[in-house]
Design a protein around this motif. Sequence first.
Motif, PDB file in Angstrom:
ATOM      1  N   ASP A  43       0.543  -1.325  -0.363  1.00 31.16           N
ATOM      2  CA  ASP A  43       0.000  -0.260  -0.250  1.00 31.16           C
ATOM      3  C   ASP A  43       0.880   1.027   0.795  1.00 31.16           C
ATOM      4  O   ASP A  43       0.244   2.429  -0.401  1.00 31.16           O
ATOM      5  CB  ASP A  43      -0.773   0.053   1.324  1.00 31.16           C
ATOM      6  CG  ASP A  43      -2.239  -0.935   1.204  1.00 31.16           C
ATOM      7  OD1 ASP A  43      -1.966  -1.465   0.310  1.00 31.16           O
ATOM      8  OD2 ASP A  43      -2.566  -1.454   1.899  1.00 31.16           O
ATOM      9  N   TRP A  44       1.617   1.514   0.388  1.00 32.98           N
ATOM     10  CA  TRP A  44       3.047   2.239   0.729  1.00 32.98           C
ATOM     11  C   TRP A  44       3.543   2.816  -0.560  1.00 32.98           C
ATOM     12  O   TRP A  44       3.216   3.617  -1.051  1.00 32.98           O
ATOM     13  CB  TRP A  44       3.897   2.713   1.729  1.00 32.98           C
ATOM     14  CG  TRP A  44       4.706   3.614   2.250  1.00 32.98           C
ATOM     15  CD1 TRP A  44       4.494   4.636   2.701  1.00 32.98           C
ATOM     16  CD2 TRP A  44       5.621   4.097   1.154  1.00 32.98           C
ATOM     17  NE1 TRP A  44       5.361   5.528   2.565  1.00 32.98           N
ATOM     18  CE2 TRP A  44       6.788   4.852   1.731  1.00 32.98           C
ATOM     19  CE3 TRP A  44       6.252   3.258   0.238  1.00 32.98           C
ATOM     20  CZ2 TRP A  44       7.204   6.087   0.647  1.00 32.98           C
ATOM     21  CZ3 TRP A  44       7.793   3.545  -1.151  1.00 32.98           C
ATOM     22  CH2 TRP A  44       8.167   5.041   0.573  1.00 32.98           C
ATOM     23  N   ASP A  46       2.775   1.433  -2.788  1.00 29.95           N
ATOM     24  CA  ASP A  46       1.408   2.297  -4.576  1.00 29.95           C
ATOM     25  C   ASP A  46       1.352   3.750  -4.112  1.00 29.95           C
ATOM     26  O   ASP A  46       0.652   4.401  -5.390  1.00 29.95           O
ATOM     27  CB  ASP A  46      -0.002   1.309  -4.244  1.00 29.95           C
ATOM     28  CG  ASP A  46      -0.817   1.780  -4.904  1.00 29.95           C
ATOM     29  OD1 ASP A  46      -0.548   2.252  -6.566  1.00 29.95           O
ATOM     30  OD2 ASP A  46      -1.890   1.520  -4.897  1.00 29.95           O
ATOM     31  N   SER A  47       1.133   4.071  -3.549  1.00 32.20           N
ATOM     32  CA  SER A  47       0.703   5.398  -2.592  1.00 32.20           C
ATOM     33  C   SER A  47       1.842   6.571  -2.970  1.00 32.20           C
ATOM     34  O   SER A  47       1.788   7.609  -2.853  1.00 32.20           O
ATOM     35  CB  SER A  47      -0.072   5.710  -1.486  1.00 32.20           C
ATOM     36  OG  SER A  47       1.290   5.710  -0.394  1.00 32.20           O
ATOM     37  N   HIS A  48       3.187   5.927  -3.019  1.00 35.35           N
ATOM     38  CA  HIS A  48       4.124   6.503  -3.922  1.00 35.35           C
ATOM     39  C   HIS A  48       4.927   6.328  -4.990  1.00 35.35           C
ATOM     40  O   HIS A  48       6.193   6.386  -5.083  1.00 35.35           O
ATOM     41  CB  HIS A  48       5.158   6.452  -2.811  1.00 35.35           C
ATOM     42  CG  HIS A  48       4.761   7.085  -0.933  1.00 35.35           C
ATOM     43  ND1 HIS A  48       4.289   6.353  -0.112  1.00 35.35           N
ATOM     44  CD2 HIS A  48       5.615   8.053  -0.353  1.00 35.35           C
ATOM     45  CE1 HIS A  48       4.079   7.058   0.830  1.00 35.35           C
ATOM     46  NE2 HIS A  48       4.443   8.108   0.707  1.00 35.35           N
ATOM     47  N   SER A  49       4.086   5.391  -6.180  1.00 36.13           N
ATOM     48  CA  SER A  49       4.411   5.065  -6.729  1.00 36.13           C
ATOM     49  C   SER A  49       4.723   6.755  -7.872  1.00 36.13           C
ATOM     50  O   SER A  49       4.436   7.484  -8.072  1.00 36.13           O
ATOM     51  CB  SER A  49       3.027   4.157  -8.083  1.00 36.13           C
ATOM     52  OG  SER A  49       4.023   4.336  -9.407  1.00 36.13           O
ATOM     53  N   GLU A  51       7.488   8.388  -7.657  1.00 38.07           N
ATOM     54  CA  GLU A  51       8.361   9.200  -6.745  1.00 38.07           C
ATOM     55  C   GLU A  51       9.580   9.019  -6.628  1.00 38.07           C
ATOM     56  O   GLU A  51      10.443   9.886  -6.022  1.00 38.07           O
ATOM     57  CB  GLU A  51       7.795   9.013  -5.553  1.00 38.07           C
ATOM     58  CG  GLU A  51       6.277  10.349  -5.008  1.00 38.07           C
ATOM     59  CD  GLU A  51       5.810  10.590  -3.774  1.00 38.07           C
ATOM     60  OE1 GLU A  51       6.685  10.355  -2.963  1.00 38.07           O
ATOM     61  OE2 GLU A  51       4.311  10.139  -3.300  1.00 38.07           O
ATOM     62  N   LEU A 164      -3.416  -5.195  -6.171  1.00 39.20           N
ATOM     63  CA  LEU A 164      -2.672  -3.690  -7.449  1.00 39.20           C
ATOM     64  C   LEU A 164      -2.405  -3.810  -7.744  1.00 39.20           C
ATOM     65  O   LEU A 164      -2.246  -5.123  -9.025  1.00 39.20           O
ATOM     66  CB  LEU A 164      -1.777  -3.931  -6.030  1.00 39.20           C
ATOM     67  CG  LEU A 164      -1.699  -3.187  -5.599  1.00 39.20           C
ATOM     68  CD1 LEU A 164      -0.225  -3.277  -3.917  1.00 39.20           C
ATOM     69  CD2 LEU A 164      -2.576  -1.918  -5.053  1.00 39.20           C
TER      70      LEU A 164
END
Length: 324
Positions: A43-44, A46-49, A51, A164
């Motif tokens: 999840d982390w 995926d949310s920071h893809s 960067e 995901l």
Amino acid sequence: MKTTVFIVSVLSILIALLLPCISAFAWHHPSSARSIDPIVSSDWLDSHSGEGIILDIRSAETYATGHIPGAINEPFAVPFSAWITMRDDLLLEVPDEADLFSAIGNLGITKDSWVVIVTEPNPDEPPYYGLANATRVALTLIYAGLINVAILDGGYPKWVVDGLPVTTDVLAATPVSYDGEVNQVMFVSIEHVKKRLWKSDIVDARDADVYFGVTIEPFADKAGHIPKATSLPAPWIWQLNPDGTYTYKDQETLNAMAYGVLRDTWSYGILFGQEIIVYCGVGGYASAWWFVLTQVLEYSNVKLYDGAAQEWVKYYDMVPYQWE
């Protein structure tokens, strides 16, 4: 005059005591230097893809069948790849500096990049080999001067189980010129290990049956372990979940396992940088405990004997388990 001599003597003793601590922290970046955790969830990521760099170290064929969107591929392969080489008949040695920096730069990685490593167990070998490949690459990147190096917990299988997105589109990296500085003191030689047997904590990261001499591995043909070494098997780091994925055990459990073996080091080492030397068969399992001890549990003075058991048995004997 006597007072001056006393003060100088006390200061000299304090400096002597603090020097190991200072030297330990001189090479190891404190946790505050990180901007990401050493182990990150699906999840982390995926949310920071977008960067940072998602580095997939699986084979090119496996990567082509499906991977995390935005991930670049640079496989970990034995005996030669961007991440390891063979030197003096020893497996899993660190590549030459120029070759390593070139490979890192070709992946578009800079010293300021954060890198998340993605792996998965190979069905043709013990599952922990594939998991340790990720820590070996992480160790190599940290050796090359990167700070924000992390591992995707559960690897690619956990990403898929979490539902995901995946893709077969191949991402081409934009090469850069990587100008880092290698950290040679992360590694120790066979001479250093021999000299420090009675002074440092020597940790054997191989399976317990190998440590005890029940099993002899093909690359180290003598039963037992390096004298004075204690057993802390790398496979203990991970847990098999009901969904079939392997993830890292929680930090409290990892700390308890390390403390159980390194209890003297934990109390003395936090203050004075007691040296811990980790080794295994060829350099894979040892990298797993090196990564956990330094990056997760924040031990300050952990070295890796990269020659490992495969080099030690060429010159010295192993010992079976005994009450030492």
